[in-house]
Scaffold this motif. Structure first.
Motif, mmCIF file in Angstrom:
data_model
loop_
_atom_site.group_PDB
_atom_site.id
_atom_site.type_symbol
_atom_site.label_atom_id
_atom_site.label_comp_id
_atom_site.label_asym_id
_atom_site.label_seq_id
_atom_site.Cartn_x
_atom_site.Cartn_y
_atom_site.Cartn_z
ATOM 1 N N LYS A 1 -8.118 20.487 -33.999
ATOM 2 C CA LYS A 1 -8.950 20.811 -35.164
ATOM 3 C C LYS A 1 -8.570 22.182 -35.727
ATOM 4 O O LYS A 1 -8.426 22.354 -36.943
ATOM 5 C CB LYS A 1 -10.429 20.797 -34.766
ATOM 6 N N ARG A 2 -8.398 23.142 -34.832
ATOM 7 C CA ARG A 2 -8.009 24.474 -35.273
ATOM 8 C C ARG A 2 -6.599 24.456 -35.853
ATOM 9 O O ARG A 2 -6.312 25.104 -36.872
ATOM 10 C CB ARG A 2 -8.069 25.443 -34.093
ATOM 11 N N ALA A 3 -5.711 23.675 -35.243
ATOM 12 C CA ALA A 3 -4.332 23.586 -35.735
ATOM 13 C C ALA A 3 -4.286 22.929 -37.110
ATOM 14 O O ALA A 3 -3.506 23.338 -37.982
ATOM 15 C CB ALA A 3 -3.476 22.800 -34.746
ATOM 16 N N LEU A 4 -5.128 21.925 -37.324
ATOM 17 C CA LEU A 4 -5.147 21.244 -38.621
ATOM 18 C C LEU A 4 -5.600 22.184 -39.733
ATOM 19 O O LEU A 4 -5.079 22.133 -40.851
ATOM 20 C CB LEU A 4 -6.061 20.023 -38.561
ATOM 21 N N ARG A 5 -6.591 23.025 -39.433
ATOM 22 C CA ARG A 5 -7.026 24.000 -40.439
ATOM 23 C C ARG A 5 -5.887 24.973 -40.759
ATOM 24 O O ARG A 5 -5.723 25.403 -41.898
ATOM 25 C CB ARG A 5 -8.263 24.761 -39.931
ATOM 26 N N PHE A 6 -5.119 25.298 -39.745
ATOM 27 C CA PHE A 6 -3.981 26.207 -39.927
ATOM 28 C C PHE A 6 -2.890 25.540 -40.753
ATOM 29 O O PHE A 6 -2.264 26.157 -41.626
ATOM 30 C CB PHE A 6 -3.440 26.619 -38.546
ATOM 31 N N ILE A 7 -2.684 24.246 -40.502
ATOM 32 C CA ILE A 7 -1.624 23.510 -41.190
ATOM 33 C C ILE A 7 -1.944 23.301 -42.660
ATOM 34 O O ILE A 7 -1.055 23.253 -43.506
ATOM 35 C CB ILE A 7 -1.381 22.154 -40.476
ATOM 36 N N THR A 8 -3.191 23.211 -43.003
ATOM 37 C CA THR A 8 -3.559 22.958 -44.399
ATOM 38 C C THR A 8 -3.388 24.187 -45.286
ATOM 39 O O THR A 8 -3.601 24.111 -46.488
ATOM 40 C CB THR A 8 -5.023 22.485 -44.483
#
Length: 430
Positions: A268-275
């Protein structure tokens, strides 16, 4: 004429005496039956149900609870009443029988009264009281309570004499108003034998809570070969793809295989970073890693749940005594042991299918605990954790094709084997 009058008078007097005697005997036997039934009913009351009703201000329950808190006084008063009723009944019938039938009447009266008392004043009332203790005890308590107050001096005297005799023989009688608490095993038995009172879903949840101490982490963990992880040895685009399509919110991040753990990552944290506008670099991904949390496989899930709570974590890596990776466990895996039926409501795949002939098919990797929980079976849980491992333990070899074995009341049939792994199993109860 005078003789006829005297005969009629004597006959009338005899009939009157018989009527009075029978009436007195019926009343006394009813009293004896009341005391006998009350004794059985009071002692058979469910203490926990009684306390529950008393807390809800049920008058009869409160009265009954007050009486059984001092069973020595209650039993003393009941036995006094019962004994007096039986002795007086015996005296009345014996006196009447001796007066009209002589010495043979005493023998007949003794036999008859013994039979009547056993049947109508002991067996029948005590049986009914044992079958319906609450229905018998609650009305009886309204009579027993004032009687105990009236006859308290007699009861106290008799109990005091009895206690003195106990002490002479070295017997200590402890007066306690506290009902002995149920052990965990006894509570487990109560819940397990509750039948339809709780409902299958509530029953399974309560059993899950009670079994937390007995279940080990290795019983609920995701095994080594089923662990999903992020491969840090891949290029950055592949790593991003793995994160985007991950099925879980927390994953292990490893180099090539599960044995080379670099840390854990929150998808979840990585997805926010990727966006974000810029594409994350390899170093950015490494910056999202946290140190893995290792736990032994033989710790109970109760203790591990407490550890998760204290450490503020939800994910742990399970290792054996050699430090080798055995699997992973999450808070959700432990909670599922309690609310497993709740998960089924949302149709989580349990790999178990019920057939038209009431048999059940499942995959070889399904755990025995899961089979027992969902199918209400009692397959042994010692040793192998999965149904595949259980079959191999029983056969002492890996089956090469279809085979069948009987264990206790169950028939387990291996339906499909591929690459030395049992893929499909059918279970039916004999």
């Amino acid at each position: 004429m005078m003789r006829q009058t005297i005969f009629n008078t004597n006959c009338y007097s005899s009939m009157t005496g018989l009527g009075i005697t029978i009436t007195a005997l019926v009343i006394l036997i009813l009293c004896s039956a009341f005391f006998s039934g009350s004794e059985t009913a009071m002692m058979a009351l469910n203490r926990y149900k009684l306390r529950h009703l008393a807390k809800r201000k049920h008058k009869a329950a409160r009265r009954s609870l007050k009486l059984i808190r001092r069973p020595d006084r209650l039993l003393g008063m009941i036995l006094v009443g019962n004994t007096f009723a039986n002795i007086i009944a015996s005296a009345i019938l014996t006196s009447y029988a001796e007066q009209h039938l002589g010495h043979i009447g005493i023998i007949l009266a003794t036999i008859l009264l013994t039979f009547v008392i056993l049947l109508f004043a002991e067996i029948i009332p005590k049986t009914l009281a044992a079958l319906f203790p609450q229905q018998f005890a609650f009305p009886a308590s309204s009579i027993l309570a004032p009687m105990l107050f009236v006859f308290y001096p007699v009861v106290w005297t008799l109990n005091s004499i009895a206690n003195i005799l106990f002490r002479l023989f070295g017997i200590k009688i402890k007066q306690s108003e506290v009902t002995e608490a149920l052990t965990q095993e006894e509570i487990h038995s109560v819940v397990h034998d509750s039948k339809g009172k709780l409902g299958p879903r509530n029953k399974n949840m309560l059993l899950g809570v009670l079994e937390l101490e007995m279940i080990k982490v290795e019983d609920v963990m995701i095994p080594h070969h089923k662990i999903e992880f992020i491969n840090l040895s891949a290029d950055i685009s592949e790593i991003i793809y793995q994160i985007i399509h991950a099925e879980h919110s927390i994953l292990l991040a490893c180099y090539d295989n599960i044995e080379n753990i670099a840390g854990i990552i929150s998808t979840k944290r990585a997805l926010r970073f990727i966006t974000e506008d810029r594409k994350p670099t390899y170093e950015d991904i490494l910056g999202l890693l946290h140190a893995p949390y290792y736990i032994p496989k033989n710790i109970s899930i109760k203790n591990q749940l407490i550890n998760f709570q204290q450490k503020g974590m939800r994910f742990a890596t399970v290792v054996n005594e050699y430090g080798e990776i055995e699997g992973i466990v999450t808070v959700e895996d432990i909670i599922e042991e309690i609310v497993g039926e709740f998960s089924d409501t949302y149709q989580v795949d349990t790999h178990i299918t019920t057939q038209a002939d009431n048999s059940h098919t499942t995959t070889g990797e399904t755990t025995i605990r899961e089979i027992n929980r969902h199918l209400h079976l009692q397959l042994p849980t010692e040793g192998a954790k999965t149904i595949s491992g259980f079959i191999i333990d029983q056969l002492q070899e890996i089956p090469v094709g279809k085979c069948c074995l009987k264990v206790s009341h169950y028939t387990i049939e291996v339906m499909k084997v591929e690459n030395n792994r049992i893929q499909l199993v059918k279970i039916r109860q004999n």
